[in-house]
Design a protein around this motif. Structure first.
Motif, PDB file in Angstrom:
ATOM      1  N   GLU A 125       0.848  -1.059   0.027  1.00 55.29           N
ATOM      2  CA  GLU A 125      -0.082   0.028  -0.062  1.00 55.29           C
ATOM      3  C   GLU A 125       0.925   1.240  -0.168  1.00 55.29           C
ATOM      4  OE1 GLU A 125      -0.277  -2.480   1.736  1.00 55.29           O
ATOM      5  OE2 GLU A 125      -2.318  -3.111   1.482  1.00 55.29           O
ATOM      6  N   THR A 126       1.933   1.357   0.823  1.00 49.71           N
ATOM      7  CA  THR A 126       3.003   2.117   0.682  1.00 49.71           C
ATOM      8  C   THR A 126       3.509   2.785  -0.679  1.00 49.71           C
ATOM      9  OG1 THR A 126       3.347   1.844   3.276  1.00 49.71           O
ATOM     10  CG2 THR A 126       5.020   3.270   1.868  1.00 49.71           C
TER      11      THR A 126
ATOM     12  N   LEU B  85       3.086   6.437  -5.909  1.00 48.05           N
ATOM     13  CA  LEU B  85       2.633   6.469  -7.332  1.00 48.05           C
ATOM     14  C   LEU B  85       1.574   7.680  -7.276  1.00 48.05           C
ATOM     15  CD1 LEU B  85       2.746   2.848  -8.757  1.00 48.05           C
ATOM     16  CD2 LEU B  85       4.514   4.491  -8.535  1.00 48.05           C
ATOM     17  N   LYS B  86       1.283   7.988  -6.358  1.00 44.30           N
ATOM     18  CA  LYS B  86      -0.157   8.853  -6.298  1.00 44.30           C
ATOM     19  C   LYS B  86      -1.247   8.722  -7.199  1.00 44.30           C
ATOM     20  CE  LYS B  86       2.935  12.694  -4.634  1.00 44.30           C
ATOM     21  NZ  LYS B  86       2.789  12.174  -3.266  1.00 44.30           N
ATOM     22  N   LEU B  87      -1.463   7.445  -7.185  1.00 44.67           N
ATOM     23  CA  LEU B  87      -2.710   6.975  -7.988  1.00 44.67           C
ATOM     24  C   LEU B  87      -4.091   7.062  -7.343  1.00 44.67           C
ATOM     25  CD1 LEU B  87      -1.121   4.171  -9.651  1.00 44.67           C
ATOM     26  CD2 LEU B  87      -1.193   6.390 -10.702  1.00 44.67           C
ATOM     27  N   LYS B  88      -5.051   7.108  -7.864  1.00 40.42           N
ATOM     28  CA  LYS B  88      -6.206   7.099  -7.021  1.00 40.42           C
ATOM     29  C   LYS B  88      -7.045   5.976  -7.365  1.00 40.42           C
ATOM     30  CE  LYS B  88     -10.699   9.982  -6.572  1.00 40.42           C
ATOM     31  NZ  LYS B  88     -10.686   9.918  -5.143  1.00 40.42           N
ATOM     32  N   GLU B  89      -7.550   5.345  -6.219  1.00 39.99           N
ATOM     33  CA  GLU B  89      -8.429   3.956  -6.547  1.00 39.99           C
ATOM     34  C   GLU B  89      -9.757   4.412  -7.085  1.00 39.99           C
ATOM     35  OE1 GLU B  89     -10.043   0.331  -3.624  1.00 39.99           O
ATOM     36  OE2 GLU B  89      -8.900   1.932  -2.753  1.00 39.99           O
ATOM     37  N   GLY B  90     -10.183   3.604  -7.868  1.00 38.61           N
ATOM     38  CA  GLY B  90     -11.297   3.791  -8.549  1.00 38.61           C
ATOM     39  C   GLY B  90     -11.170   4.551 -10.019  1.00 38.61           C
ATOM     40  N   LYS B  91      -9.890   5.271 -10.209  1.00 38.34           N
ATOM     41  CA  LYS B  91      -9.726   5.896 -11.382  1.00 38.34           C
ATOM     42  C   LYS B  91      -8.612   5.459 -12.151  1.00 38.34           C
ATOM     43  CE  LYS B  91      -8.449  10.627 -13.133  1.00 38.34           C
ATOM     44  NZ  LYS B  91      -7.292  10.330 -13.468  1.00 38.34           N
ATOM     45  N   ASP B  92      -7.179   5.148 -11.424  1.00 35.83           N
ATOM     46  CA  ASP B  92      -6.139   4.767 -11.783  1.00 35.83           C
ATOM     47  C   ASP B  92      -5.823   3.477 -11.521  1.00 35.83           C
ATOM     48  OD1 ASP B  92      -5.470   7.360 -12.437  1.00 35.83           O
ATOM     49  OD2 ASP B  92      -5.037   7.861 -10.379  1.00 35.83           O
ATOM     50  N   TYR B  93      -6.512   2.841 -10.475  1.00 35.22           N
ATOM     51  CA  TYR B  93      -6.293   1.235 -10.195  1.00 35.22           C
ATOM     52  C   TYR B  93      -7.588   0.844  -9.312  1.00 35.22           C
ATOM     53  CZ  TYR B  93      -5.389   2.315  -5.318  1.00 35.22           C
ATOM     54  OH  TYR B  93      -5.299   2.843  -3.956  1.00 35.22           O
ATOM     55  N   TYR B  94      -7.695  -0.650  -9.642  1.00 36.86           N
ATOM     56  CA  TYR B  94      -8.884  -1.203  -8.809  1.00 36.86           C
ATOM     57  C   TYR B  94      -8.168  -2.679  -8.537  1.00 36.86           C
ATOM     58  CZ  TYR B  94     -12.157   1.683 -11.391  1.00 36.86           C
ATOM     59  OH  TYR B  94     -12.992   2.757 -11.832  1.00 36.86           O
ATOM     60  N   HIS B  95      -8.487  -2.948  -7.114  1.00 36.59           N
ATOM     61  CA  HIS B  95      -8.124  -4.235  -6.597  1.00 36.59           C
ATOM     62  C   HIS B  95      -9.054  -5.204  -7.088  1.00 36.59           C
ATOM     63  CE1 HIS B  95      -5.590  -2.888  -3.527  1.00 36.59           C
ATOM     64  NE2 HIS B  95      -6.329  -1.759  -3.180  1.00 36.59           N
TER      65      HIS B  95
END
Length: 371
Positions: free
Chosen positions: A353-354, A359-369
């Motif tokens: 997570e750290t 990378l300053k990515l936003k969950e739900g926009k730049d990445y998804y689990h």
């Protein structure tokens, strides 16, 4: 970082990144009491009194005598001051469930809770989806409160979820839970209870399933029928997951009351155990492709192990072509010239997570689990 299937080489940084277990893109209201309407208000929203609405508790039953007394007692103990009904559908139970239902029918009707009982009298049960649908159809409530026969509601459940539901008529409202036994599925229980409001929508692709679990669902009757009924395929069909996905596809919201309002039992007889992991996997992949990957031109998969490779193989040919690279935190999983290694101590201990946060990515926009 190199293209899958190509030795050596360094492709251009992907426009979008899929991390596995994440996928990544570019770098109070009216109530009734003693026959009188009372208006409540919060600091944020003022409510106006409206005509009293009927709440239907939806309870499918199949061979539930071990837990049914405690379940029905929890209906009897609700502190909601409006009008409630209990809609039970007994799906071909062969144990003492019918007798327990009749006993509690008398007690509940004595306190003003009407009880509607439907029964499948055939020799074989029709399944959870069918039983839930029948319980909804025979009910009359403006709002539906779903309850499994092996679970127990806290006394304030209907009241608190109703207050949220009237603010969010197109949403499924869940709640926090207490697992029984306490030490069962600890990670899953933490996930259920600690997701943020944003994550209720961004983490819908994970192996855990719906971000608000089915036994906690509360929604309007109108919205339920707008989404459609539960799949009635019977044993082995994840009817709650399919309904949840359809709900999201139709623009539905997800909210959670941040109070523990349900004792959620874990036991070998639970219907969820009849659903194969591979079945759920296939539905998740298709939903990920429809909701996310269809709009991405390229991405990477963050997991170079078995799960990441399985995800790649499960994708449609068109989406496989979009995969520019695999990443992993485990050096042993990296093949020379094929994957890249990034130092990190543990995928779930905070280092992953750290690393991702840098990378300053936003969950739900730049990445998804995804897992």
């Amino acid at each position: 970082m190199a293209e899958p299937g190509r030795a050596g080489g360094s492709p251009e940084p992907p426009v979008q990144v899929v991390c596995f277990p994440a996928v990544c893109a570019p770098l109070r209201g009216c109530r009734r009491k003693a026959g009188m309407a009372e208006c409540g208000a919060t600091s944020q929203i003022n409510f106006q009194c409206a005509p009293e609405q009927l709440e239907s508790i939806i309870l499918p039953v199949h061979n539930s005598e071990c837990w049914l007394d405690e379940c029905l007692k929890s209906v009897w103990e609700q502190d909601f001051k409006g009008t409630m009904e209990l809609s039970i559908f007994n799906d071909a139970s062969k144990d003492g469930s019918a007798e327990i239902i009749e006993k509690w029918k008398m007690r509940l009707e004595e306190i003003g809770v009407s009880v509607i009982i439907g029964t499948n009298n055939s020799s074989q049960p029709r399944g959870v989806g069918f039983a839930k649908n029948q319980a909804v159809i025979q009910s009359s409530g403006t709002y539906l409160c779903f309850l499994d026969s092996d679970d127990v509601m806290m006394p304030q459940r209907v009241r608190l979820q109703h207050q949220v539901a009237i603010q969010h008529p197109n949403s499924i409202i869940g709640c926090q839970v207490r697992r029984e036994p306490l030490d069962s599925t600890e990670r899953y229980t933490r996930w259920i209870n600690n997701l943020s409001q944003e994550q209720l929508l961004t983490q819908v692709f994970t192996s855990h399933g719906p971000t608000v679990i089915m036994p906690t669902w509360f929604c309007s009757r109108e919205w339920f029928f707008h989404v459609g009924r539960f799949d009635e395929g019977g044993k082995g069909v994840p009817e709650d997951l399919l309904f949840f996905y359809e709900h999201l596809q139709k623009g539905g919201g997800v909210s959670r009351v941040n109070h523990c309002l349900l004792l959620y039992r874990y036991h070998p007889q639970a219907a969820t155990h009849s659903v194969l992991e591979e079945t759920i996997w296939n539905h998740r992949v298709r939903f990920l492709e429809d909701r996310v990957l269809s709009s991405w031109t390229s991405f990477t998969i963050w997991n170079a192990g078995k799960q990441g490779k399985k995800l790649y193989r499960s994708l449609s040919p068109a989406n496989q072509k979009k995969v520019t690279a695999f990443c992993d935190v485990d050096e042993k999983k990296i093949t020379k010239g094929f994957y890249t290694y990034e130092e990190s101590e543990d995928m779930t201990g905070g280092a992953f997570e750290t690393n991702l946060a840098t990378l300053k990515l936003k969950e739900g926009k730049d990445y998804y689990h995804f897992n």
